[in-house]
Design a protein around this motif. Structure first.
Motif, PDB file in Angstrom:
ATOM      1  N   GLU A  62       0.826  -1.207   0.000  1.00 51.13           N
ATOM      2  CA  GLU A  62       0.000   0.000   0.000  1.00 51.13           C
ATOM      3  C   GLU A  62       0.859   1.254   0.000  1.00 51.13           C
ATOM      4  O   GLU A  62       1.614   1.430   0.942  1.00 51.13           O
ATOM      5  N   PRO A  63       0.766   2.071  -1.033  1.00 49.33           N
ATOM      6  CA  PRO A  63      -0.244   2.076  -2.098  1.00 49.33           C
ATOM      7  C   PRO A  63       0.067   1.138  -3.267  1.00 49.33           C
ATOM      8  O   PRO A  63      -0.765   1.048  -4.156  1.00 49.33           O
ATOM      9  N   ASN A  64       1.206   0.482  -3.279  1.00 48.14           N
ATOM     10  CA  ASN A  64       1.422  -0.506  -4.328  1.00 48.14           C
ATOM     11  C   ASN A  64       0.997  -1.880  -3.832  1.00 48.14           C
ATOM     12  O   ASN A  64       1.134  -2.187  -2.648  1.00 48.14           O
ATOM     13  N   PHE A  65       0.503  -2.707  -4.738  1.00 50.77           N
ATOM     14  CA  PHE A  65      -0.171  -3.923  -4.304  1.00 50.77           C
ATOM     15  C   PHE A  65       0.471  -5.216  -4.791  1.00 50.77           C
ATOM     16  O   PHE A  65      -0.104  -6.290  -4.635  1.00 50.77           O
ATOM     17  N   TYR A  66       1.628  -5.104  -5.405  1.00 51.96           N
ATOM     18  CA  TYR A  66       2.343  -6.343  -5.735  1.00 51.96           C
ATOM     19  C   TYR A  66       3.698  -6.345  -5.039  1.00 51.96           C
ATOM     20  O   TYR A  66       3.999  -7.238  -4.261  1.00 51.96           O
ATOM     21  N   SER A  67       4.495  -5.321  -5.311  1.00 51.41           N
ATOM     22  CA  SER A  67       5.786  -5.228  -4.638  1.00 51.41           C
ATOM     23  C   SER A  67       6.004  -3.812  -4.123  1.00 51.41           C
ATOM     24  O   SER A  67       5.488  -2.854  -4.691  1.00 51.41           O
ATOM     25  N   THR A  68       6.749  -3.710  -3.050  1.00 54.19           N
ATOM     26  CA  THR A  68       7.222  -2.408  -2.603  1.00 54.19           C
ATOM     27  C   THR A  68       8.740  -2.495  -2.605  1.00 54.19           C
ATOM     28  O   THR A  68       9.304  -3.516  -2.193  1.00 54.19           O
ATOM     29  N   THR A  69       9.366  -1.460  -3.081  1.00 55.53           N
ATOM     30  CA  THR A  69      10.805  -1.557  -3.300  1.00 55.53           C
ATOM     31  C   THR A  69      11.594  -1.552  -1.985  1.00 55.53           C
ATOM     32  O   THR A  69      12.649  -2.175  -1.899  1.00 55.53           O
ATOM     33  N   ILE A  70      11.075  -0.894  -0.972  1.00 55.51           N
ATOM     34  CA  ILE A  70      11.639  -1.075   0.378  1.00 55.51           C
ATOM     35  C   ILE A  70      10.522  -1.685   1.209  1.00 55.51           C
ATOM     36  O   ILE A  70       9.742  -0.983   1.847  1.00 55.51           O
ATOM     37  N   ALA A  71      10.433  -2.997   1.169  1.00 58.37           N
ATOM     38  CA  ALA A  71       9.249  -3.677   1.672  1.00 58.37           C
ATOM     39  C   ALA A  71       9.388  -4.198   3.085  1.00 58.37           C
ATOM     40  O   ALA A  71       8.398  -4.346   3.793  1.00 58.37           O
ATOM     41  N   ASP A  72      10.592  -4.504   3.496  1.00 57.43           N
ATOM     42  CA  ASP A  72      10.736  -5.060   4.839  1.00 57.43           C
ATOM     43  C   ASP A  72      12.042  -4.590   5.467  1.00 57.43           C
ATOM     44  O   ASP A  72      12.840  -3.887   4.837  1.00 57.43           O
ATOM     45  N   TRP A  73      12.249  -4.984   6.723  1.00 57.97           N
ATOM     46  CA  TRP A  73      13.426  -4.504   7.448  1.00 57.97           C
ATOM     47  C   TRP A  73      14.715  -4.966   6.768  1.00 57.97           C
ATOM     48  O   TRP A  73      15.732  -4.269   6.825  1.00 57.97           O
ATOM     49  N   GLY A  74      14.683  -6.123   6.129  1.00 55.16           N
ATOM     50  CA  GLY A  74      15.875  -6.639   5.464  1.00 55.16           C
ATOM     51  C   GLY A  74      16.306  -5.733   4.327  1.00 55.16           C
ATOM     52  O   GLY A  74      17.497  -5.445   4.141  1.00 55.16           O
TER      53      GLY A  74
END
Lengths: 424, 424, 424, 424
Positions: free
Chosen positions: B218-230
């Motif tokens: 959110e707001p992107n629904f497939y991938s986020t480029t900085i998606a997690d702590w890793g």
């Protein structure tokens, strides 16, 4: 082994001053305290016979010492719990793991510990030695009527066992489902299950209840035939007045609002009872209140509100049971922690200012509603729960006393270290 | 509008007897209480400038009366909070929603309320009027270098704004990602983002930090480029010593163990700060502590333990900020509730018996470890937090006093009912 | 039992006309088909020795007939698979479940089936008979150095076994973690694990890889010490060039974007290999491609793109293995279905028009990118995969031929019905 | 703008050879192909009037050029879709976003494009200019009867609009719920909603259906009053024979088995219709089939099986509609992709060998059942769907032709670049 009243009295004596200070403080904060304590005293949570040994996962089990080898020893275990907390006065048997050889002896043994027999549980999710048909592809849902009949007969047997023990309910949890798309015709699986349950229902004594449990997944990994409260309710409605939905806290999809489900089932007069535990990921079967204590409170908040709205007796209106797996902790201490957490959540729900909450709701005062709930939750009511136990002759601190008395070592001396109790 | 010290004193006076009774009781239960109170006094949680108006969802927004129309009014709002709770002494600006016209005037206005400027926040997830390039397909990740440069320049501008205000950190939250498989080359999106951040990093004053926020969707629904702590940690490590990961509690996949992430980031010296809120389903942006107060405590438990292990100053070592959306509640009351819940969780973490916990852990005493944590959590520490406020001249009960004083009505009289504050 | 080349030839002959029609059609649709077929032929997926028997859940196991009782029979099983599909030319051993008594005999037996030995797997998630220390509270993370040393030694033993068999990698999957808040100090658990892995790493032959697997939960239910790719990558980076992250498709939180993780690990040169399976809820360990075939394709799409970007050999660059549990299906057929689904996903990824995709990405043509990916996925490439098998002497339809030949009945005649293969 | 039959014919002509080759191949693989094509031709998917403009999230919206400014232009848009795919012959209006000024003119305009009016949709999740009562705290559930009455009246108005347009169903989607524990009395919220729906139901023409939609969360973040299929079914049963449950694919908790829900609702004669879209995380409202095409097929597999079991007309028995949000793609192309994916999934379900599947199910042949389903799914049926369109005068490839014809540029020339279509 039996814990003597004297031992509890001695323990309590040495902690009485501290307790009294805490209790007096919290007592000054709560109105209607006596009524609340009485409700806590009346509130009994059944202990499942299969949860007295170390639990495991598919990756293995790390059994502990002194596990109960027989039904008698399991009853002894629950007796120990009840002696300490005075809130575990019932045992829920799992058939065929715990078939009494001599019902009368078992009943009087239980009675000697102040225990009664809660709901009996059937098992058609495993194959037993010498069984004619396998439940690999389901039991009450099975495409083969002979398999269904075998599972029906088993449930009828369980009812008979329960009648002779004085139980008043049958809990049916089915693993039935499928692990791959296409494996099942969902509709037929549902219809077969319904018809099987109807056969069992016919054998239900008129003063019994049938609890239809649901679970979203595991051990099947694509579909479960009674997967959610909607499916359970559908079945319960088709079965009749004695059939109810049973809620196990670990049996929901991620993020489900369990308290809302509880409220609606109560509204529909179809909430039958509870399997308490806690979880973070799936059916983790952890100690009640160990992971999401606020959720446990919110559930009790709905229970108290909903039962009161229907004038139900809190202690008798629903079936209360723990269903947890003790993989790492001593099973008995784990159960003591669970019962304590449940009683605490119940106490918190009892001190909610219902009139103020209703007023806040009626004026859409969202802030106020949260403040009212958190006021009840933030209060430290442990001394109230302890006082309820104290008055009943239980221990001020069951967990601490169990550990101080080193109960497990004594059980291990009596029973040895190599027993693996039946169960999961 | 300003809340006068006198009004607070009057309110406190009328509740002092009750407070004293509660405080005295809990004081008798806690050792080192004075040190704890001092830590609570020092602990300030920044208020984001965009959270002072009613929030919304994509389905709509139901604005309330008296919302702040200008940055000056937003500062006034935070001033009101800080007057009451003495724990909201910082404001975090969002550029371009809240660009000061005259920096010095704004700084002295803030100063008059006892406020400083926390991290500044850039916005490349929306297009602004007159912008050359659109961020529809990302900003720092964009396939077009010109779009990336525009986003880089914006961040550099934000740093400049921050410098002039006395901020010491830039928070970069990127909506960059994709909504459909195939849309992005993940690797290039990551590399573009890294290079863009490196450009921005070059303009970071040496006493500044850069916070790299992550979010799963959110707001992107497939991938986020900085998606997690890793992914955030990977970037922070490649960027340099001044780059850190920022944790927003609502930005994780279901069931994530946030407290473990916090502990490991602290271990890696890469935890930068927090965006507090609570959630049940996704990035719900609810009041901190309203849904999972035990989780909030567990997170603070790791924070206190991890900061102490590194000898960090609790108040200054990390960035503390609320990031919530007030769709239903009055934003100011919502913020007061959040700050209170955060302070409470911090207080609970401070009273954990660390020596006993360490001992339990070293002997694999799982039961004991749970008892120790719950002992801290079950204690009712609200009077301790209130005492910390009292000593600083804040209100014994900010939420209640705000409501009793009917602050919102007064703001509405001043500001009218038709303002929609900038923000989400 | 051995499947004769003649039997396969006969089966193929009777299906050749149909195959040829399908193949000719699809061949006319694909450019570079020969190169694709060669890649498919080279692509081998290792079979784990523990997946040749019926799997179970904590609720029970429904074993089937003809399960392999010995390592020799397990190798025979993999030999059957490889004879049929020519893509299962490697076996991955689990120690101590499958310790060869005589390495040379075992090697030459494997060789007679055309099999080599893939990564060896250690087991410190269960206690073995006679073991000095228990892994109940972890192994490489354990607070007691003696337990850690025991687990380290076991891993070193496993490497030795692997060396003698010709393996080139050690896979470390740890159940280590905690089931209750407070049980672990996360930081110390991580550091202990790191140091233990460093000890093991010292014993790694220079041409070996160490695969560090991660998993979000189960069998621990609060924290896992290597819980996600970020934690695994952190360890792999600290360990050195021979350490890599291993991705098991079932080990992620709900909704995780696994293909993005794969892409970034490849970018970081730290993707080591794969455990293929499929799942709907958790670590369901279902047949690859049975639940989310499009996701499997998207993962291969990233693999092909990422390996090509680095000039890696698809067949040798990474470790490819199935890790599934066969609770309901015949394990051998289940494995045949998995290998088929993996090959199909690989084939689909190979036919993606990369140039067009890159162009679509560079112009933010989201619609076009989706069309290009789905063009590859929607194509029916089963005849291409069959052709690759055919050319290698495998069966046109391994699943169908296995069932037609009634292989399981023959194995049952040889082995009996009461064997329970070692494994989960 | 109108696409001329001639343009389509010209496009098709230039692709006919290729199409014929593909179609002839697949035709030789399928029995009963003519019946399948006829079903595909009859199958129409309604287009929602609110999905013709660019969609947004709470973080913003990036509008595109040439969006429709009026209902007339929206009808024109659907006309364009239908001209190309011959499967979008209905439009579903959202009131009050799309109130026709002159019903007859609008009807004849729609008719000129071959369109009819599908279900009408009410909106009580937003406040409209000049509205007496706010829906901030709900509509049909509201504690204030006056608010409920306003929402009831709106729904009755919507029915009236629908009657004049020739619609035959009312879709009620309610945002009603709560964002914080305590905010609502769940039971009363449910009862208020029921009574409100009963009032609306009274005004339903006898040949109409009422669709009761459910959604697990958003825009409320703690509870939704119609949160799952169980709650919707409870309401539909209490309302009467004309009330049905409507399933939106994005409205479920993570991992929900939607196909099972569909099957059971069909069994209960209470499945009303569908809102198609796809999602990875929540209600992502992505293009149908873009994320989980196998799930879409499995749902259609249940639909076909269940409708056939009840002898229902596939095309008319249920309401079929897209409900997606086009944040990144051109809305019209996005809709073309969705319709194509839905038709494809339907075609795949039609070619499932039902007799073989039934046989596999009856013998617990789990492997076989999977093979049968995947046989249907793996087949490339795109040429079959194209053939169905071709026979109706539609385009062989609507997406490609739309892009080749540069329809959007032409619309932009006509309409300009600054229109923001009403909708979400």
């Amino acid at each position: 082994m039996k814990i003597q009243q004297e031992q509890i009295r001695a323990y309590n004596e040495s902690h009485l001053v501290t307790h009294k200070r805490k209790f007096d403080f919290i007592a000054s904060e709560i109105s209607d305290l006596e009524a609340i304590i009485q409700k806590l005293q009346a509130f009994q949570i059944a202990i499942p016979s299969w949860a007295l040994g170390t639990g495991g996962t598919r990756f293995g089990r790390f059994s502990g010492p002194g596990e109960p080898a027989t039904l008698e020893q399991k009853i002894e275990d629950v007796g120990l719990l009840h002696a300490l907390n005075k809130s575990s006065g019932a045992i829920s048997l799992h058939i065929p793991w715990d078939i009494p050889k001599d019902t009368e002896t078992i009943k009087s043994l239980a009675s000697s510990y102040g225990l009664v027999f809660d709901a009996v549980n059937s098992n058609t999710f495993q194959d037993q030695e010498g069984q004619t048909h396998s439940y690999k592809y389901g039991s009450l849902q099975h495409v083969n009527p002979a398999v269904r009949q075998q599972a029906i007969n088993h449930n009828i047997d369980v009812i008979k066992q329960g009648v002779s023990l004085g139980s008043k309910a049958l809990t049916v949890w089915l693993a039935d489902g499928s692990s791959f798309p296409g494996q099942l015709n969902f509709r037929e699986a549902f219809q077969n299950t319904l018809q099987s349950l109807q056969e069992i229902y016919k054998h239900l004594p008129t003063d019994w209840k049938m609890f239809v449990e649901y679970k979203c997944f595991e051990p099947n990994f694509y579909s479960t035939t009674i997967a959610d409260w909607g499916q359970s309710l559908l079945l319960a409605n088709k079965l009749g007045d004695q059939a109810y939905t049973l809620v196990d806290l670990g049996h929901h999809l991620p993020n489900a609002n369990i308290e809302q489900i509880v409220s609606l089932l109560l509204m529909e007069k179809k909430l039958g009872g509870f399997h308490f535990n806690d979880s973070k990921y799936a059916d983790d079967d952890l100690t009640a209140g160990s992971m999401k204590p606020y959720q446990l409170f919110l559930i009790f908040n709905e229970l108290v509100e909903g039962m009161d709205a229907r004038g139900m007796d809190h202690a008798k209106g629903l079936g209360w049971m723990i269903d947890a797996s003790h993989n790492l902790k001593d099973p008995l201490v784990d159960l003591l922690q669970s019962v304590e957490a449940i009683q605490l959540a119940y106490a918190q729900a009892l001190v909610v200012d219902r009139q103020a909450l209703r007023k806040a709701q009626n004026s859409n005062d969202v802030v106020g509603a949260q403040e009212i709930l958190q006021e009840a939750f933030r209060k430290d009511l442990r001394a109230v729960v302890a006082e309820a136990r104290l008055r009943d002759g239980g221990s001020l601190n069951p967990v601490a006393q169990f550990r101080e008395m080193d109960v497990r070592s004594k059980l291990t001396l009596e029973r040895g270290t190599n027993i693996k109790a039946t169960g999961l």
